[in-house]
Design a protein around this motif. Sequence first.
Motif, PDB file in Angstrom:
ATOM      1  N   PRO A  51       0.837  -1.206   0.000  1.00 25.23           N
ATOM      2  CA  PRO A  51       0.000   0.000   0.000  1.00 25.23           C
ATOM      3  C   PRO A  51       0.868   1.252   0.000  1.00 25.23           C
ATOM      4  O   PRO A  51       1.934   1.290   0.635  1.00 25.23           O
ATOM      5  CB  PRO A  51      -0.784  -0.125   1.312  1.00 25.23           C
ATOM      6  CG  PRO A  51       0.137  -0.882   2.218  1.00 25.23           C
ATOM      7  CD  PRO A  51       1.017  -1.763   1.348  1.00 25.23           C
ATOM      8  N   LEU A  52       0.439   2.284  -0.701  1.00 24.23           N
ATOM      9  CA  LEU A  52       1.188   3.534  -0.724  1.00 24.23           C
ATOM     10  C   LEU A  52       0.230   4.704  -0.899  1.00 24.23           C
ATOM     11  O   LEU A  52      -0.904   4.539  -1.360  1.00 24.23           O
ATOM     12  CB  LEU A  52       2.243   3.550  -1.817  1.00 24.23           C
ATOM     13  CG  LEU A  52       1.800   3.833  -3.264  1.00 24.23           C
ATOM     14  CD1 LEU A  52       2.993   4.270  -4.084  1.00 24.23           C
ATOM     15  CD2 LEU A  52       1.166   2.613  -3.889  1.00 24.23           C
ATOM     16  N   THR A  53       0.722   5.875  -0.534  1.00 24.64           N
ATOM     17  CA  THR A  53      -0.042   7.118  -0.661  1.00 24.64           C
ATOM     18  C   THR A  53       0.800   8.127  -1.424  1.00 24.64           C
ATOM     19  O   THR A  53       1.982   8.324  -1.106  1.00 24.64           O
ATOM     20  CB  THR A  53      -0.406   7.683   0.720  1.00 24.64           C
ATOM     21  OG1 THR A  53      -1.173   6.710   1.432  1.00 24.64           O
ATOM     22  CG2 THR A  53      -1.214   8.959   0.585  1.00 24.64           C
ATOM     23  N   VAL A  54       0.190   8.762  -2.426  1.00 24.19           N
ATOM     24  CA  VAL A  54       0.882   9.753  -3.266  1.00 24.19           C
ATOM     25  C   VAL A  54       0.263  11.117  -2.995  1.00 24.19           C
ATOM     26  O   VAL A  54      -0.962  11.281  -3.064  1.00 24.19           O
ATOM     27  CB  VAL A  54       0.763   9.392  -4.751  1.00 24.19           C
ATOM     28  CG1 VAL A  54       1.444  10.452  -5.607  1.00 24.19           C
ATOM     29  CG2 VAL A  54       1.372   8.025  -5.020  1.00 24.19           C
ATOM     30  N   GLN A  55       1.116  12.099  -2.688  1.00 23.28           N
ATOM     31  CA  GLN A  55       0.684  13.473  -2.478  1.00 23.28           C
ATOM     32  C   GLN A  55       1.199  14.334  -3.632  1.00 23.28           C
ATOM     33  O   GLN A  55       2.377  14.220  -4.012  1.00 23.28           O
ATOM     34  CB  GLN A  55       1.215  14.005  -1.142  1.00 23.28           C
ATOM     35  CG  GLN A  55       0.717  13.228   0.063  1.00 23.28           C
ATOM     36  CD  GLN A  55       1.318  13.716   1.366  1.00 23.28           C
ATOM     37  OE1 GLN A  55       2.157  14.612   1.368  1.00 23.28           O
ATOM     38  NE2 GLN A  55       0.883  13.143   2.470  1.00 23.28           N
ATOM     39  N   THR A 101       4.801  15.667  -4.598  1.00 22.77           N
ATOM     40  CA  THR A 101       5.482  16.190  -3.411  1.00 22.77           C
ATOM     41  C   THR A 101       5.966  15.114  -2.466  1.00 22.77           C
ATOM     42  O   THR A 101       6.999  15.272  -1.829  1.00 22.77           O
ATOM     43  CB  THR A 101       4.549  17.153  -2.665  1.00 22.77           C
ATOM     44  OG1 THR A 101       3.360  16.459  -2.279  1.00 22.77           O
ATOM     45  CG2 THR A 101       4.180  18.338  -3.538  1.00 22.77           C
ATOM     46  N   GLN A 102       5.251  14.001  -2.369  1.00 22.85           N
ATOM     47  CA  GLN A 102       5.636  12.969  -1.418  1.00 22.85           C
ATOM     48  C   GLN A 102       5.017  11.640  -1.814  1.00 22.85           C
ATOM     49  O   GLN A 102       3.876  11.584  -2.281  1.00 22.85           O
ATOM     50  CB  GLN A 102       5.196  13.341   0.009  1.00 22.85           C
ATOM     51  CG  GLN A 102       5.680  12.405   1.096  1.00 22.85           C
ATOM     52  CD  GLN A 102       7.187  12.480   1.275  1.00 22.85           C
ATOM     53  OE1 GLN A 102       7.786  13.543   1.076  1.00 22.85           O
ATOM     54  NE2 GLN A 102       7.800  11.379   1.635  1.00 22.85           N
ATOM     55  N   VAL A 103       5.791  10.563  -1.608  1.00 21.34           N
ATOM     56  CA  VAL A 103       5.302   9.197  -1.784  1.00 21.34           C
ATOM     57  C   VAL A 103       5.579   8.447  -0.489  1.00 21.34           C
ATOM     58  O   VAL A 103       6.737   8.310  -0.082  1.00 21.34           O
ATOM     59  CB  VAL A 103       5.973   8.498  -2.981  1.00 21.34           C
ATOM     60  CG1 VAL A 103       5.542   7.030  -3.045  1.00 21.34           C
ATOM     61  CG2 VAL A 103       5.626   9.201  -4.277  1.00 21.34           C
TER      62      VAL A 103
END
Length: 389
Positions: A149-153, A223-225
């Motif tokens: 699982p990952l979140t991308v900003q 901006t962020q992973v």
Amino acid sequence: MAWNEPGGNSNNQDPWGGRRNNGGDRKGPPDLDEAFRKLQESLNGLFGGGKKRGSGDGDSGGSKGGYGMLLVGFLVIVAFWLYSAIYVVDEQEQAVVLRFGKYYETVGPGLNIYFPPIDRKFQENVTRERAYSKQGQMLTEDENIIEVPLTVQYKISNLQDFVLNVDSPETSLQQATDSAIRHVVGSTEMDQVLTEGRELLASEVKERLQRFMDNYKTGIVVTQVNLQSAAAPREVQEAFDDVIRAREDEQREKNKAETYANGVVPEARGQAQRLVEDAMGYRDEVVSRAQGEADRFTALVAEYRKAPEITRERLYLDTMQELMSNTSKVLVTGDKGQNNLLYLPLDKMIDGRKGNGSSAISGAASASDPDAGSLRTPQPVDLRSRESR
């Protein structure tokens, strides 16, 4: 007198106090009915004409009422157009205006106006950081299936590219994220994904994803992973946990071995260094002794050349002294012509060996000389009676 009082001249007065002249002209404000009529005639001319006005009062009143409704409708349309054409852009927003389907301008914060339908407006928040999450099963380099699982900003960096270059830039971002994470995880072993390699994986995914966005010209900056804790699928979770425990045991044994090596290796190195230093000291000692013996022999040769007989006699005496001082046998010589006597000091030999092999020595002494046991003190050795050579 009022304009409508009896006896008054109604032809020369109107409600606003104006007077008409004989030619029909009037001085003062215009008649509203006449203004509506002129406007209606103008509109009829624009839209292809209309019905001719009759001579009756009923037709004149109906025409005037229709003109008024038409004007009201026109004003409503104009008001609605102005309401939709005027817009406000906030401090965190930007707007892109297209004129006839082509880029026209990018509008900043403030009150603005555009001209629909020839203009189109796209207004977006360009400072708000957006995010979405994704999760999927993928194959690692060592052929293990894990769920990552990952979140991308991300946020919009160029609104013009965001609006014009890609039909659905956020959908493209999600698809590019799926490609990037599968590429990175597919080239990494499972233990790196599960343990200390997650930060490096997140950095690689961010770099690859941003490169995709730049190539597509989506106007999006990542901006962020955040790569969250990866896990095995539920079907193989138990076996996966066993593998993790085995890896932990392996790491623990490695730590023990490293601790033991850290204690043994320095000690072995110290012993090796000490042996090297002892060998170097022995080497220096042997070399120095050999050098001293060589110097002594050189000096002795010089003295021998000066007095050969005395030097020879002195060398003989020194040699015999050295030999006799290290032996347990004593040679006793008699007068000239008499036999020599060999004496073994058994008491000193027994004390020196502390009883080891005393019976064998006694037997050897009795066999060689039966009277040796009766001897207690040897006579002095007369080495000087040796005939000179």
